[in-house]
Scaffold this motif. Structure first.
Motif, PDB file in Angstrom:
ATOM      1  N   THR A 137       0.843  -1.187   0.000  1.00 14.36           N
ATOM      2  CA  THR A 137       0.000   0.000   0.000  1.00 14.36           C
ATOM      3  C   THR A 137       0.878   1.236   0.000  1.00 14.36           C
ATOM      4  O   THR A 137       1.825   1.338   0.790  1.00 14.36           O
ATOM      5  CB  THR A 137      -0.926   0.029   1.235  1.00 14.36           C
ATOM      6  OG1 THR A 137      -1.710  -1.163   1.275  1.00 14.36           O
ATOM      7  CG2 THR A 137      -1.865   1.236   1.176  1.00 14.36           C
ATOM      8  N   VAL A 183      -1.691  11.710   5.541  1.00  7.23           N
ATOM      9  CA  VAL A 183      -2.111  11.458   6.915  1.00  7.23           C
ATOM     10  C   VAL A 183      -2.667  12.766   7.474  1.00  7.23           C
ATOM     11  O   VAL A 183      -2.012  13.808   7.405  1.00  7.23           O
ATOM     12  CB  VAL A 183      -0.951  10.949   7.785  1.00  7.23           C
ATOM     13  CG1 VAL A 183      -1.409  10.775   9.230  1.00  7.23           C
ATOM     14  CG2 VAL A 183      -0.397   9.628   7.242  1.00  7.23           C
ATOM     15  N   GLY A 193      -4.528   6.017   1.238  1.00  8.17           N
ATOM     16  CA  GLY A 193      -3.497   5.326   0.468  1.00  8.17           C
ATOM     17  C   GLY A 193      -4.038   4.628  -0.745  1.00  8.17           C
ATOM     18  O   GLY A 193      -5.261   4.538  -0.947  1.00  8.17           O
ATOM     19  N   ILE A 204       0.935   4.897   0.988  1.00  9.75           N
ATOM     20  CA  ILE A 204       0.242   5.905   1.786  1.00  9.75           C
ATOM     21  C   ILE A 204       0.551   7.289   1.228  1.00  9.75           C
ATOM     22  O   ILE A 204       1.714   7.662   1.056  1.00  9.75           O
ATOM     23  CB  ILE A 204       0.659   5.827   3.264  1.00  9.75           C
ATOM     24  CG1 ILE A 204       0.392   4.429   3.823  1.00  9.75           C
ATOM     25  CG2 ILE A 204      -0.088   6.884   4.072  1.00  9.75           C
ATOM     26  CD1 ILE A 204      -1.059   3.990   3.763  1.00  9.75           C
ATOM     27  N   ILE A 261      -5.951   8.171   7.455  1.00 10.74           N
ATOM     28  CA  ILE A 261      -4.879   7.739   6.554  1.00 10.74           C
ATOM     29  C   ILE A 261      -5.487   7.421   5.198  1.00 10.74           C
ATOM     30  O   ILE A 261      -6.481   6.685   5.112  1.00 10.74           O
ATOM     31  CB  ILE A 261      -4.169   6.481   7.089  1.00 10.74           C
ATOM     32  CG1 ILE A 261      -3.657   6.713   8.510  1.00 10.74           C
ATOM     33  CG2 ILE A 261      -3.027   6.078   6.165  1.00 10.74           C
ATOM     34  CD1 ILE A 261      -3.140   5.454   9.169  1.00 10.74           C
TER      35      ILE A 261
END
Length: 241
Positions: free
Chosen positions: A66, A71, A214, A68, A212
């Motif tokens: 994944t 955030v 992603g 990301i 988050i």
């Protein structure tokens, strides 16, 4: 030539974020009534390193890899902190750290899975929420690859000087605000807060206010391919013209 590369980056970035998933969301849907406390999450100047601390939360991914991309955190402060610190230079940046376990976070605040320092100019800070600790939603772009399916931990620390005053923290929601949460932990490897062993497990009954975003693999590779194809098509159109 420089503009061409900037264009490629823009196409790829837009393509990647357009296909992004929300991996964890402890922000959307929460209301002030759910808010109970804030927990310090900060990286001070060297003279105050013993009080460097990260407020971390666990999350799980099921993909083999994944990427990301962002955030977000609801952050505020105390000990002289003002909401203006977000934009007047007192907060010099943000550290976004990803860990494989609480133990690795308690041993070192630098993430063993991923670690990025993001300057304020790349960060979007929302308007003050009007709460007790001058909280705002802080949105931080990152580029971190998680190597496989499993459970990870994330934390955001504000970078600022304790002297002449001010501490920065992340909001903690009441127990059970979000399903599957309630595992947040403060880690303080240098022991200034006397948590014992660098970790405060008492905080496991709260939800840290993180979100988050992603792109699961191979989705980001598809986005890259689409961006490359768009660039090739653009070049062909220019040649025809």
């Amino acid at each position: 030539m420089r503009n061409r590369f900037l264009g490629i980056g823009a196409v790829l970035a837009l393509g990647s974020f357009a296909g992004a998933d929300v991996v964890l969301d402890h922000i959307t849907g929460a209301v002030q009534a759910d808010w109970s406390e804030i927990y310090a999450s900060q990286d001070f100047e060297a003279a105050w390193d013993e009080f460097d601390v990260n407020y971390i939360e666990d999350f799980t991914v099921t993909e083999t890899q994944t990427n990301i991309l962002q955030v977000d955190a609801i952050m505020g402060g105390y000990s002289g902190f003002l909401n203006a610190f977000f934009t007047n230079g007192r907060v010099r940046g943000y550290r976004v750290e990803f860990y494989s376990s609480v133990a690795t976070a308690a041993a070192s605040l630098t993430g063993d899975v991923g670690s990025q320092t993001v300057l304020p100019g790349s960060v979007t800070v929302g308007p003050p929420l009007g709460w007790r600790f001058a909280e705002s939603e802080v949105r931080i772009p990152v580029n971190v690859f998680l190597p496989g399916a499993g459970t990870y931990w994330v934390g955001v620390m504000g970078i600022l000087d304790y002297d002449p005053g001010g501490q920065i923290a992340v909001v903690a929601w009441n127990s059970g605000t979000f399903a599957g949460g309630n595992n947040s932990v403060q880690v303080n490897p240098n022991g200034g807060f006397n948590f014992g062993g660098g970790t405060n497990f008492v905080d496991r009954h709260r939800d840290a206010a993180y979100r988050i975003t992603g792109v699961p693999e191979p989705a980001s590779m598809v986005a890259l391919a689409m961006g490359a194809a768009a660039l090739v098509a653009h070049r062909r159109r220019k040649k025809v013209a």
